[in-house]
Design a protein around this motif. Structure first.
Motif, PDB file in Angstrom:
ATOM      1  N   ALA A 109       5.870  64.213 -43.101  1.00 59.59           N
ATOM      2  CA  ALA A 109       6.324  65.358 -42.572  1.00 59.59           C
ATOM      3  C   ALA A 109       4.782  65.167 -42.630  1.00 59.59           C
ATOM      4  O   ALA A 109       4.617  66.111 -41.829  1.00 59.59           O
ATOM      5  CB  ALA A 109       6.409  65.926 -43.521  1.00 59.59           C
ATOM      6  N   GLU A 110       3.562  65.414 -43.711  1.00 58.25           N
ATOM      7  CA  GLU A 110       2.665  66.082 -44.130  1.00 58.25           C
ATOM      8  C   GLU A 110       1.239  65.093 -42.761  1.00 58.25           C
ATOM      9  O   GLU A 110       0.445  65.627 -42.089  1.00 58.25           O
ATOM     10  CB  GLU A 110       1.472  65.294 -45.502  1.00 58.25           C
ATOM     11  N   ARG A 122      -1.274  65.242 -37.675  1.00 58.26           N
ATOM     12  CA  ARG A 122      -1.594  64.556 -36.493  1.00 58.26           C
ATOM     13  C   ARG A 122      -1.263  65.888 -34.834  1.00 58.26           C
ATOM     14  O   ARG A 122      -2.014  66.110 -34.342  1.00 58.26           O
ATOM     15  CB  ARG A 122      -0.573  64.007 -36.084  1.00 58.26           C
ATOM     16  N   TRP A 123      -0.586  66.295 -35.085  1.00 60.60           N
ATOM     17  CA  TRP A 123      -0.578  67.800 -34.219  1.00 60.60           C
ATOM     18  C   TRP A 123      -1.261  69.353 -34.468  1.00 60.60           C
ATOM     19  O   TRP A 123      -2.033  69.585 -34.023  1.00 60.60           O
ATOM     20  CB  TRP A 123       0.356  68.851 -34.416  1.00 60.60           C
ATOM     21  N   GLY A 124      -2.091  69.369 -35.593  1.00 61.39           N
ATOM     22  CA  GLY A 124      -3.523  70.232 -35.877  1.00 61.39           C
ATOM     23  C   GLY A 124      -2.658  71.256 -37.040  1.00 61.39           C
ATOM     24  O   GLY A 124      -3.076  72.607 -36.429  1.00 61.39           O
ATOM     25  N   ILE A 125      -1.578  71.286 -36.963  1.00 56.57           N
ATOM     26  CA  ILE A 125      -0.410  72.091 -37.927  1.00 56.57           C
ATOM     27  C   ILE A 125      -1.389  72.163 -39.318  1.00 56.57           C
ATOM     28  O   ILE A 125      -0.319  71.019 -40.769  1.00 56.57           O
ATOM     29  CB  ILE A 125       0.975  72.295 -37.548  1.00 56.57           C
ATOM     30  N   ALA A 126      -1.213  73.050 -39.955  1.00 60.51           N
ATOM     31  CA  ALA A 126      -1.642  72.766 -41.349  1.00 60.51           C
ATOM     32  C   ALA A 126      -0.586  73.689 -42.168  1.00 60.51           C
ATOM     33  O   ALA A 126       0.389  74.719 -41.724  1.00 60.51           O
ATOM     34  CB  ALA A 126      -2.958  74.413 -41.621  1.00 60.51           C
ATOM     35  N   ASP A 127      -0.082  73.728 -43.322  1.00 56.40           N
ATOM     36  CA  ASP A 127       0.856  73.458 -44.479  1.00 56.40           C
ATOM     37  C   ASP A 127       0.084  74.945 -44.812  1.00 56.40           C
ATOM     38  O   ASP A 127      -0.365  75.352 -45.332  1.00 56.40           O
ATOM     39  CB  ASP A 127       0.792  72.857 -45.565  1.00 56.40           C
TER      40      ASP A 127
END
Length: 433
Positions: free
Chosen positions: A95-96, A101-106
């Motif tokens: 998941a992380e 890879r999509w450039g989405i931060a948690d």
């Protein structure tokens, strides 16, 4: 006697003919109405059958295909336990890395990665752990992992979950639906035939649950049922029809056999629970107990069918054999029983098909619990197709409902095959006298 003129005689004949024609017309009308009622009854039965089968197929056809996601995962040596790979959190790693890879931060609470992890089946962990156990050199490398999607994600891609439903009323939020659309557009999600439905046993995860364990359990029970019921049923029918004296004792036995054929199946379940489990202490929920209960239930039907087949053999066959010097036993087993065998086989197959679809007795002897895996012996706890259908239908996960309909289709297929075999055997070996 009074003399009547030709005119009077003719008028009387005309009246009588008119009454005869009216009576004949009424009789033809009654026959026409009777045929119409029969056609309407058959038509209504066919309509209800089509509706039933159509509803089952509509609900269950989606269970025969599933969606798999293939994602590249870097086997981080700091997170992978070489000694015990199953303890590594591969789902969180996947998941992380997918979010990265999509450039989405948690976020701080980890809700974003939790939503992404909710799209993957827990099977991904076992796929990755098995790969590490087989090839330790993959640690430190990036490898593609293919695993089923979660049950809710699979339902969304099958059109069972709609975006039009408010977010609060579905288990996938808008962010997860957008991710699924993006992964599908990128080609990492593919659909294929759901082989797991036929190669896996029961599971708490709908996406990997299968009917193999229940099919094997039903087969083992039918084997026990056939080994017990067919010899006993045929033997009892032969004795009652060919050798038993006609007295009050045999009359009582015949009446009780006919009555037992109409006893509700749940009563046999109570008898099996009291006799085989509580008194004989046989293994609970095992094929041997299930087979014994189903054998008791199948015996009356098998005895009645076998006796009907023996009665259908012409008396001249018996008389000819006896006239040639054959004994009563030789006559029955060398001439009468072979000629009645098509009917006997038909009755046996139909009684086995009836036993295959029974649910109530199996629930009472414990076949309502979760049994993972595939059984290998008749003394192990097993499931059966009818009890598996009952368990899946009462499950809270929505994905189990489509698998319930699929299991019903599998059960119906088995019963159709068995009944078709009975019809073919009867037509193949039946003799007309």
């Amino acid at each position: 006697m009074t003399d009547a003129t030709p005119e009077q005689v003719g008028a009387a004949l005309d009246k009588r003919l008119a009454r005869l024609r009216a009576g004949l017309k009424r009789r033809h009308a009654r026959e026409t109405r009777f045929k119409l009622y029969g056609q309407l009854a058959i038509g209504a039965a066919v309509v209800f059958l089509v509706i039933l089968l159509g509803r089952i197929v509509e609900q269950g056809h989606t269970a025969f295909y599933t969606h798999t996601v293939t994602v590249p995962v870097y086997m981080d040596p700091a997170q992978v336990d070489r000694a015990y790979p199953q303890g590594s959190n591969f789902e969180q790693m996947a998941a992380e890395q997918q979010l990265a890879r999509w450039g989405i931060a948690d976020d701080a609470r980890g809700d974003v990665s939790r939503d992404m992890r909710g799209l993957f089946s827990s099977e991904l962990k076992f796929v990755a752990a098995d790969l590490v156990a087989r090839r330790g050199d993959v640690i430190g490398e990036t490898v593609p992992l293919a695993a089923p999607l979660s049950d809710d994600a699979d339902l969304y891609l099958k059109g069972e979950i709609s975006r039009d439903v408010p977010q609060e009323q579905r288990r996938l939020n808008d962010r997860q639906l957008a991710w699924l659309d993006r992964m599908k557009a990128e080609g990492v999600i593919g659909s294929h035939f759901n082989t797991a439905l036929f190669t896996n046993g029961d599971s708490t995860q709908p996406e990997i649950a299968g009917v193999l364990g229940a099919v094997v359990g039903s087969a083992l029970m039918l084997m026990v049922t056939a080994l017990i019921a067919i010899p006993l049923g045929v033997g009892a029918a032969v004795w009652l029809e060919e050798f038993a004296p006609k007295n009050k004792l045999t009359d009582i036995i015949e009446v009780n056999i006919n009555n037992l054929a109409a006893v509700p199946s749940i009563v046999y379940g109570l008898l099996g629970l009291a006799l085989f489990i509580n008194w004989m202490h046989l293994p609970r929920a095992s094929p041997i107990v299930g087979g014994l209960v189903l054998a008791l239930m199948a015996l009356p039907t098998l005895i009645i069918a076998t006796r009907s087949s023996l009665k259908a053999v012409p008396p001249s066959i018996r008389e000819a054999a006896l006239a040639m010097g054959a004994s009563r036993t030789q006559t029955v087993f060398s001439h009468v029983l072979p000629l009645a065998m098509p009917g006997v086989m038909t009755g046996a197959i139909i009684s086995m098909a009836h036993a295959l679809g029974e649910t109530a007795p199996l629930l009472l002897i414990g076949m309502v619990s979760f049994v993972p895996g595939v059984p290998h012996a008749i003394d192990q706890p097993v499931g059966a197709l009818p009890s598996l259908i009952y368990i899946w239908e009462n499950a809270s996960e929505r994905a189990f409902h489509e698998r319930t309909a699929a299991a019903i289709m599998v059960l119906l297929a088995f019963m159709i095959v068995m009944n078709a075999a009975a019809i073919i055997l009867r037509r193949r070996f039946e003799r007309r006298w």
